[in-house]
Scaffold this active site. Sequence first.
Site, short mmCIF file in Angstrom:
data_model
loop_
_atom_site.label_atom_id
_atom_site.label_comp_id
_atom_site.label_asym_id
_atom_site.label_seq_id
_atom_site.Cartn_x
_atom_site.Cartn_y
_atom_site.Cartn_z
CG HIS A 126 -22.77 5.11 -6.58
ND1 HIS A 126 -23.94 4.90 -5.89
CD2 HIS A 126 -22.48 6.44 -6.42
CE1 HIS A 126 -24.35 6.03 -5.35
NE2 HIS A 126 -23.47 6.97 -5.64
CD GLU A 127 -19.80 8.67 -7.73
OE1 GLU A 127 -20.44 9.62 -8.23
OE2 GLU A 127 -19.81 8.45 -6.49
CG HIS A 130 -25.00 9.61 -9.56
ND1 HIS A 130 -26.20 9.69 -8.90
CD2 HIS A 130 -24.07 9.32 -8.60
CE1 HIS A 130 -26.02 9.48 -7.62
NE2 HIS A 130 -24.73 9.24 -7.41
CD GLU A 189 -25.78 9.54 -3.81
OE1 GLU A 189 -25.01 8.56 -3.72
OE2 GLU A 189 -25.52 10.51 -4.54
#
Length: 268
Positions: A126-127, A130, A189
């Site tokens: 997820h990070e 980004h 997100e």
Amino acid sequence: MKSKLIASTLVMAMTIAGCSTSSTGRAKIAFMDSNKLNAMGAQSFEEMKKKEKISKDEKTNAYVQCVANYITVHVPKSAHDGEWEVVVFDSEQINAFALPGGKIGVYTGILKVAEGQDQLAAIMGHEVAHVIEEHANERISAEQVAGIGLMATGVLLGDMDNDTKAMTMGALGIGAQYLALMPYGRSHETEADIVGQELMAKAGFKPEASVKLWQNMAKASGGNQPPEFMSTHPSNESRINQLRENLDKSEPIFNKAKTTPDCVNPIK
């Protein structure tokens, strides 16, 4: 004169807004120089390392580095071409992040919520997503475009008395925050959840672990979340449902993965 200035600033904002699309097909605003963003990311990371306590536990560091190695090898070179620096911060914060320039920070507090390598991979995926999707670039660019709009409005309101103008600009600022910038954050997100789930699957981590992770995160938060429309993050329920729906896409990716990670979690 004022109308021409307003028109020119709005045209500038509209032109910028039509730049490109993300990997999921979402229209995106990203006009910051990537080298500058990488430098900003590196500088921020160095400052954090000076302020935060860094974990010296060898097993914890090896575990986090192991998961990171499997994830980052699948990052497109267009997002970062080189080694990734991974640091474990000794803190009870339930948090992790990735910065432009190949930087990853993981707080030990999140290791108590993420049960095993697959859930940690969901966080890292997820990070890192980004960074892949240039969300930091978009965030800065979007705020600059919002600033252009407010500047144009300020010119238009130039003849108002100061109290009325201040009140109007304040209301418009709140509107920009809740109607533009916050939803923009939520779209980031949501996109990072989906892109991250597929990234972890490509690395050989079980994508269904991302659903369980956010169920654990919901428990850890104790239900203490603001209403979704007032938050930069989707609600736990929203992201759990979307991650579950995306398993139809991520599970076939996992089944084709060429690696089988074996990162040993020191926290039992």
